[in-house]
Write an enzyme that holds these catalytic residues in place. Structure first.
Site, PDB file in Angstrom:
ATOM      1  N   GLY A  86      81.047   3.186   5.521  1.00 38.05           N
ATOM      2  CA  GLY A  86      79.791   3.920   5.355  1.00 38.05           C
ATOM      3  C   GLY A  86      79.259   4.318   6.717  1.00 38.05           C
ATOM      4  O   GLY A  86      79.067   3.462   7.589  1.00 38.05           O
ATOM      5  N   VAL A 131      80.562  -0.732   8.244  1.00 41.15           N
ATOM      6  CA  VAL A 131      79.452   0.187   8.514  1.00 41.15           C
ATOM      7  C   VAL A 131      79.612   0.757   9.914  1.00 41.15           C
ATOM      8  O   VAL A 131      79.934   0.035  10.858  1.00 41.15           O
ATOM      9  CB  VAL A 131      78.091  -0.550   8.427  1.00 41.15           C
ATOM     10  CG1 VAL A 131      76.980   0.311   8.996  1.00 41.15           C
ATOM     11  CG2 VAL A 131      77.765  -0.936   6.995  1.00 41.15           C
ATOM     12  N   LYS A 132      79.386   2.065  10.004  1.00 41.92           N
ATOM     13  CA  LYS A 132      79.343   2.690  11.327  1.00 41.92           C
ATOM     14  C   LYS A 132      77.910   3.129  11.589  1.00 41.92           C
ATOM     15  O   LYS A 132      77.289   3.813  10.760  1.00 41.92           O
ATOM     16  CB  LYS A 132      80.265   3.909  11.352  1.00 41.92           C
ATOM     17  CG  LYS A 132      80.120   4.779  12.591  1.00 41.92           C
ATOM     18  CD  LYS A 132      81.182   5.850  12.625  1.00 41.92           C
ATOM     19  CE  LYS A 132      80.840   6.924  13.642  1.00 41.92           C
ATOM     20  NZ  LYS A 132      81.938   7.859  13.852  1.00 41.92           N
ATOM     21  N   THR A 133      77.369   2.706  12.724  1.00 42.06           N
ATOM     22  CA  THR A 133      75.993   3.080  13.031  1.00 42.06           C
ATOM     23  C   THR A 133      75.843   3.270  14.536  1.00 42.06           C
ATOM     24  O   THR A 133      76.844   3.333  15.255  1.00 42.06           O
ATOM     25  CB  THR A 133      75.009   2.015  12.470  1.00 42.06           C
ATOM     26  OG1 THR A 133      73.681   2.497  12.602  1.00 42.06           O
ATOM     27  CG2 THR A 133      75.137   0.687  13.186  1.00 42.06           C
TER      28      THR A 133
END
Ligand code: R5P
Length: 292
Positions: free
Chosen positions: A174, A204-206
């Site tokens: 995501g 998760v990529k943020t």
């Protein structure tokens, strides 16, 4: 649905306490997943370090050709020995990347906007699960737009991809998008990363921000950090170092590698921070020495 009024401020992140449900698998939050998911996650996260160097060159999916990526066929293959995962579209992979590269694949599966749009937050799922299986993708990357006009449709996209991924044991990555109206605060990233994790993504990529270690602590799956706009190499290496120090399980850098004057050396320097415990200063010295 819980009442939004009178919410207490979240504060008990226990940032010094390791994740308590790790079990014997090296990827955060994945101990209870099945063999196939674990196999893909092991193609992404190194078994010894638990970390990954992802290289993002999926920019063309909404930007078209961009500086540094004019010739995918020339730019991408030399980077393969130094990165763990290619994050890209199926078009870029099939046409320009040898299947024998040895890298894992984070396959971009959503699309629907372009640089010509004012609002980039409306996407669809553009890749069938069968094609992700055919390409042996190690995860499927879905852009999400929390707080934007396209929030509902992007979370619908995400949920559909997660459901398909569970059917065939392919993890979902995501991606937390930030746009001109979306914040880049720890408050926003805590909200967005946790929503994605609770909807079921395995990664998760943020983005990096202040209090990053609290975001990591509160997110029960691994976080990889986007590089963002091109910085001077020294600053980009400091960013990578801070991410790893803050508990990220890797970086997913694009422009800070392919727009560098020396992309291969830059990828090597990032790798030393992520996998070998080098400081940003040591990595920058390496970059300087090797790029003359
Ligand atoms: C997110 O929108 C996409 O995956 C981007 O193409 C990617 O995150 C960009 O990487 P970078 O910001 O490091 O150039």
């Amino acid at each position: 649905m819980a009442d939004k009024d009178g919410l207490k401020t979240a504060k008990d992140y226990h940032t010094d306490t390791p994740f308590a449900a790790q079990g014997d698998f090296h990827v955060k939050g994945a101990n209870h997943l099945d063999w196939g998911m674990k196999k893909h996650l092991s193609n992404i996260f190194d078994r010894d370090t638990g970390k990954t160097v992802m290289f993002a060159f999926d920019h063309g999916y909404f930007m078209g050709g961009t500086a540094g990526l004019e010739r995918l066929d020339l730019v991408i293959p030399p980077l393969a020995p130094y990165v763990d995962v290619f994050m890209a579209t199926r078009g870029a992979l099939r046409t320009c990347v040898p299947a024998s590269s040895g890298c894992g694949v984070a396959l971009r599966v959503t699309s629907g906007s372009s640089m010509l749009d004012d609002d980039l937050s409306h996407e669809v799922v553009a890749v069938d699960i069968e094609d992700a299986i055919r390409m042996n993708a190690d995860c499927m990357a879905v852009q999400t737009f929390i707080g934007a006009d396209g929030q509902l449709s992007s979370l619908n996209n995400l949920s559909r991809v997660i459901n398909a991924g569970f059917r065939y044991s392919i993890p979902t990555l995501g991606v937390v998008a930030v746009g001109k109206d979306m914040e880049r605060t720890d408050r926003f990233f805590k909200l967005a990363t946790r929503i994605l994790a609770e909807l079921g993504v395995q990664i998760v990529k943020t983005y990096y921000c202040d209090h990053f270690e609290e975001i990591v602590s509160a997110c029960p799956v691994p976080i990889v950090v986007a590089g963002g706009k091109k910085l001077p190499e020294e600053e980009a290496l400091t960013l990578a170092y801070r991410c790893i120090q803050g508990g990220a399980c890797g970086v997913d850098m694009g422009r800070n590698i392919f727009q560098s004057n020396h992309p291969v050396v830059m990828a090597q320097a990032v790798r030393k921070i992520v996998h070998e415990g080098w400081t940003d200063k040591e990595a920058y010295r390496f970059y300087q020495d090797m790029s003359h």
